[in-house]
Enzyme design. Structure first.
Site, PDB file in Angstrom:
ATOM      1  N   HIS A 149       0.841  -1.203   0.000  1.00  0.00           N
ATOM      2  CA  HIS A 149       0.000   0.000   0.000  1.00  0.00           C
ATOM      3  C   HIS A 149       0.873   1.249   0.000  1.00  0.00           C
ATOM      4  CE1 HIS A 149      -2.357  -2.910   2.702  1.00  0.00           C
ATOM      5  NE2 HIS A 149      -2.933  -2.969   1.514  1.00  0.00           N
ATOM      6  N   CYS A 183     -14.921 -17.563  -4.465  1.00  0.00           N
ATOM      7  CA  CYS A 183     -13.871 -17.478  -3.438  1.00  0.00           C
ATOM      8  C   CYS A 183     -14.220 -16.330  -2.503  1.00  0.00           C
ATOM      9  CB  CYS A 183     -12.498 -17.253  -4.060  1.00  0.00           C
ATOM     10  SG  CYS A 183     -11.252 -16.882  -2.787  1.00  0.00           S
ATOM     11  N   CYS A 216     -11.389 -13.608  -2.329  1.00  0.00           N
ATOM     12  CA  CYS A 216     -11.298 -12.668  -3.461  1.00  0.00           C
ATOM     13  C   CYS A 216     -12.626 -11.951  -3.696  1.00  0.00           C
ATOM     14  CB  CYS A 216     -10.943 -13.391  -4.747  1.00  0.00           C
ATOM     15  SG  CYS A 216      -9.439 -14.347  -4.680  1.00  0.00           S
ATOM     16  N   HIS A 222      -5.710 -17.749  -3.454  1.00  0.00           N
ATOM     17  CA  HIS A 222      -5.653 -18.184  -2.056  1.00  0.00           C
ATOM     18  C   HIS A 222      -5.309 -19.665  -1.886  1.00  0.00           C
ATOM     19  CE1 HIS A 222      -7.962 -14.436  -1.745  1.00  0.00           C
ATOM     20  NE2 HIS A 222      -7.428 -14.345  -0.556  1.00  0.00           N
ATOM     21  N   LYS A 272      19.263 -12.239   0.575  1.00  0.00           N
ATOM     22  CA  LYS A 272      20.086 -13.340   1.094  1.00  0.00           C
ATOM     23  C   LYS A 272      20.669 -12.983   2.459  1.00  0.00           C
ATOM     24  CE  LYS A 272      22.021 -14.085  -3.401  1.00  0.00           C
ATOM     25  NZ  LYS A 272      21.882 -12.661  -3.648  1.00  0.00           N
ATOM     26  N   LYS A 305      19.642 -10.104   7.995  1.00  0.00           N
ATOM     27  CA  LYS A 305      18.622  -9.228   8.563  1.00  0.00           C
ATOM     28  C   LYS A 305      17.424  -9.097   7.629  1.00  0.00           C
ATOM     29  CE  LYS A 305      21.838  -6.312  11.067  1.00  0.00           C
ATOM     30  NZ  LYS A 305      23.096  -6.782  10.450  1.00  0.00           N
TER      31      LYS A 305
HETATM   32  N1  MSP Z   1      -9.936  -2.491  -2.337  1.00  0.00           N
HETATM   33  C1  MSP Z   1      -9.268  -2.972  -3.479  1.00  0.00           C
HETATM   34  C2  MSP Z   1      -9.008  -1.860  -4.481  1.00  0.00           C
HETATM   35  C3  MSP Z   1     -10.234  -1.112  -4.915  1.00  0.00           C
HETATM   36  S1  MSP Z   1      -9.830   0.214  -5.934  1.00  0.00           S
HETATM   37  C4  MSP Z   1     -11.279   0.714  -6.542  1.00  0.00           C
HETATM   38  C5  MSP Z   1      -7.942  -3.587  -3.092  1.00  0.00           C
HETATM   39  N2  MSP Z   1      -7.407  -3.222  -1.928  1.00  0.00           N
HETATM   40  S2  MSP Z   1      -6.018  -3.736  -1.325  1.00  0.00           S
HETATM   41  O1  MSP Z   1      -5.963  -3.238   0.020  1.00  0.00           O
HETATM   42  O2  MSP Z   1      -5.887  -5.132  -1.487  1.00  0.00           O
HETATM   43  O3  MSP Z   1      -4.907  -2.983  -2.106  1.00  0.00           O
HETATM   44  C6  MSP Z   1      -4.390  -3.492  -3.302  1.00  0.00           C
HETATM   45  C7  MSP Z   1      -3.309  -2.561  -3.777  1.00  0.00           C
HETATM   46  O4  MSP Z   1      -2.306  -2.406  -2.768  1.00  0.00           O
HETATM   47  C8  MSP Z   1      -2.542  -3.027  -4.982  1.00  0.00           C
HETATM   48  O5  MSP Z   1      -3.206  -2.763  -6.199  1.00  0.00           O
HETATM   49  C9  MSP Z   1      -1.278  -2.225  -4.845  1.00  0.00           C
HETATM   50  O6  MSP Z   1      -1.553  -0.897  -5.167  1.00  0.00           O
HETATM   51  C10 MSP Z   1      -1.033  -2.329  -3.368  1.00  0.00           C
HETATM   52  N3  MSP Z   1      -0.294  -3.544  -3.022  1.00  0.00           N
HETATM   53  C11 MSP Z   1      -0.649  -4.474  -2.093  1.00  0.00           C
HETATM   54  N4  MSP Z   1       0.353  -5.396  -1.998  1.00  0.00           N
HETATM   55  C12 MSP Z   1       1.334  -5.094  -2.857  1.00  0.00           C
HETATM   56  C13 MSP Z   1       2.637  -5.595  -3.088  1.00  0.00           C
HETATM   57  N5  MSP Z   1       3.110  -6.674  -2.480  1.00  0.00           N
HETATM   58  N6  MSP Z   1       3.416  -4.921  -3.956  1.00  0.00           N
HETATM   59  C14 MSP Z   1       3.024  -3.760  -4.550  1.00  0.00           C
HETATM   60  N7  MSP Z   1       1.817  -3.252  -4.333  1.00  0.00           N
HETATM   61  C15 MSP Z   1       0.868  -4.003  -3.680  1.00  0.00           C
HETATM   62  O7  MSP Z   1      -7.425  -4.371  -3.876  1.00  0.00           O
END
Ligand code: MSP
Length: 650
Positions: free
Chosen positions: A21, A126, A129, A146, A302, A305
């Protein structure tokens, strides 16, 4: 001046903010700051997605009503963005009335236009999802994401006639090569659209799910979470007819991770097209660009930490500072591709790019400039008596001066394509050139107008960096501008060399990004990392930050004091026998001057249960009692509600 509207996904409130996020929100922030710097009229939106099964289930698990749960997590996101210096103009929550009103208005318009119908659907669902999976998508009978078994659900639902937009959508994407970018994601969607597009189920029966926005034309149903969520981008602007919507929506750009490509690249344009048609605005409501980035993984590091999870990865911002965190994630990830996060790579970049290249340049240049400003003429004469290399200066200048312009253009191009890594690489090339300029011109060996000229170029360089770095490293850029007494609002129009010929008053700025010692323990006071922009009084009072992982190594438990007695020949020590539930322990605590032994018996206290044993005045202590103290007063930590002995404290 252009208008620019940028959105992040709205994040689900079933999890606390983490690296993923934060990455999306940081790059969106850098982009919004960049466009403001360029003089654009910017609106930057983020927020939280609060309806649906996932949230209802998480709230039930936490034993609180969904709204209270959503309030708490949404506030945590907002707070995280505040500490990260995110400059969003608005924060939308899908449980707000302003959002519900627009969702219901759009649903009603589409229903009236014949775009929504009642049908039956059976499919593999699911719950994680919140979607049905087609036979083709299912892997070994399980959800491909999942890896859990799917549930067969058959129910009457409302459908949006998405299939009828398939041809239109393909043509629309083909006509606009930069609608979905980078190109790999555009190709992915065009590939997906080769198979027939289904209609989209846009409701869930309330018998199964209460937590959503009721359909305005049938309140036995709530709106499917994606149909609800996508509309946030429009509802936050007040919807069609609202002045803010009419101003910003034609310039809408979305920023998302690749995980949510399909809803944004397929459902959303079809929804906007259908809605636009119903309003007599044709294609006019479809967004301008969908910018898609890759995923962060944690697997490849690798190092000893290595960070264990994405929440821990985000906590490195507290350990090393916001700017360093922002820099690392934007520089390390090639926008659009996946990248790997590790503390080792983070510290590597911090030391090489921030401490060494940028930090050293700023320290060298401000030291030279400040020395010049402070030196009385006679002193300046004495220290500036070296031998000059006559050709060095014009040659170096011939490279450096035009480079500011080419660097600015390179950043502009990169940012037009959301290529943050390229923008930063261009800035670092410039930084390298300024460092070489110092080496070549040897300002310490010059004097008079010649020295002034070199110093003026250095001041120009710092001024330039104080502006172009602002979107990426807002704190450090602010400190650079402050050091060269540039009190103006940063503005890209000022990111050029000249006409300055005499250097401005400058304050020395060293330690902008202190080097992190990797060979000595991080926690030692001398090697403790310092974050830029943190007031030094706080640093002096507080210990170096620890990660949640470090904190987690300490085992704190509730203990019941079963017996207490003074330790013979000691004024300070009491020997306590405590119960940790399954186990009895002896502890020695230095509290005899504050508590009578008898007063402690029966109290529930907090102890460090995994402290290595120590012998005090001949008594072995197996743990440590926690107590606070101030001004000679001491208070043992007790519980304000009853818990059994042995209960974990965290
Ligand atoms: N609520 C929906 C989005 C609705 S938009 C109309 C959702 N939320 S989420 O909390 O799962 O957030 C998904 C978003 O978080 C991804 O699209 C990305 O922007 C960010 N990320 C979450 N995990 C991530 C990573 N591991 N790497 C990069 N960004 C990722 O889906």
């Amino acid at each position: 001046m252009s208008v620019f509207y940028l959105t992040t996904p709205i994040y689900y409130v079933n999890a606390t903010p983490h690296l993923g996020h934060a990455y999306t929100t940081i790059v969106a922030d850098a982009m919004a700051r960049w466009r403001r710097l360029a003089g654009d009229d910017v609106w930057f939106l983020t927020g939280t997605d609060e309806h649906g099964d996932k949230i209802a289930q998480a709230a039930a698990k936490a034993g609180v009503p969904p709204q209270a749960y959503a309030d708490r997590i949404s506030a945590a996101f907002r707070e995280t963005w505040k500490t990260l210096g995110i400059t969003n103009d608005d924060y939308i929550r899908t449980t707000e009335p302003r959002h519900k009103t627009v969702v219901q208005a759009i649903l009603q318009t589409l229903r009236d236009a014949g775009e929504i119908y009642l049908g039956t659907y059976g499919g593999h669902y699911c719950f994680g999802c919140e979607r049905f999976y087609t036979e083709k998508e299912i892997v070994d009978g399980k959800c491909p994401d999942h890896r859990k078994p799917l549930t067969w659900i058959e129910e009457e639902n409302y459908f949006f006639k998405m299939s009828k937009y398939q041809r239109w959508l393909i043509e629309y994407i083909e006509r606009r090569p930069d609608l979905i970018r980078p190109e790999r994601y555009r190709n992915e969607i065009l590939g997906f659209l080769r198979d027939p597009l289904q209609d989209l189920s846009i409701s869930r029966p309330r018998t199964r799910l209460e937590w959503g926005i009721p359909l305005p034309f049938d309140d036995k149903y709530v709106t499917y979470v994606w149909f609800d969520a996508l509309i946030n981008y429009v509802s936050a602007l007040g919807g069609p007819g609202d002045a803010r919507f009419e101003k910003f929506w034609p310039h809408a750009q979305h920023l998302i991770g690749k995980d949510i490509l399909k809803p944004h690249a397929v459902y959303w344009p079809c929804m906007l097209r259908a809605y636009g048609e119903a309003l007599g605005r044709g294609d006019g409501l479809v967004y301008r660009h969908l910018n898609v980035h890759g995923y962060w993984g944690l697997g490849g590091g690798k190092m000893s930490k290595s960070v264990g999870n994405v929440v821990e990865a985000l906590s490195l911002k507290d350990k090393y500072g916001n700017d360093a965190f922002r820099y690392f994630v934007m520089r390390e990830m090639v926008f659009g591709l996946d990248a790997d996060f590790s503390e080792e790579a983070f510290v590597g970049r911090l030391n090489a790019d921030l401490a060494n290249d940028l930090g050293n340049l700023v320290a060298r240049a401000t030291t030279l400039l400040a020395r010049k400003a402070a030196a009385p003429p006679a002193f300046a004469e004495r220290i500036l008596g070296g031998v000059l290399a006559p050709v060095a200066e014009p040659m170096a200048e011939r490279i450096l001066v035009p480079m500011a312009d080419t660097t600015r253009q390179a950043i502009e191009h990169a940012m037009d394509e959301f290529a943050f890594h390229r923008a930063l690489a261009a800035i670092w090339e410039f930084i390298g050139e300024v460092n070489r300029y110092i080496d070549a011109t040897q300002p310490w060996a010059r004097r008079g107008p010649e020295l002034d000229r070199v110093l003026a170029r250095l001041a120009d360089s710092l001024r330039f960096l104080g502006i172009v770095l602002q979107p990426f490293l807002p704190d450090a850029a602010g400190r650079i501008r402050e050091a060269i007494a540039d009190g103006r609002e940063p503005d890209l129009a000022n990111a050029a060399f000249g006409p300055l010929e005499t250097p401005p008053p400058v304050t020395k700025l060293s330690g902008l990004f202190p080097r992190i010692q990797t060979d000595t323990p991080r926690e030692s006071t001398s090697g403790a990392p310092r974050t830029s922009g943190r007031p030094s009084s706080v640093e002096a009072a507080a210990k170096a930050p620890v990660t949640i992982n470090d904190f987690g190594k300490i085992e704190l438990r509730v203990a019941e004091v079963l017996a207490a007695e003074p330790v013979p020949k000691s004024k300070k020590l009491l020997k306590l026998t405590v119960s940790l539930g399954a186990e009895r322990r002896t502890l020695v605590a230095g509290i005899a001057e504050h508590y009578a032994a008898a007063d402690l018996v029966g109290k529930k206290v907090v102890v460090v249960a995994n402290l290595a044993p120590a012998t005090l005045m001949g008594v072995e202590s197996n743990g440590m009692l926690l107590a606070g103290s101030a001004d000679g007063k001491l208070a043992v930590l007790t519980l304000d509600r009853d818990l059994p002995p042995g209960a974990k404290v965290q």
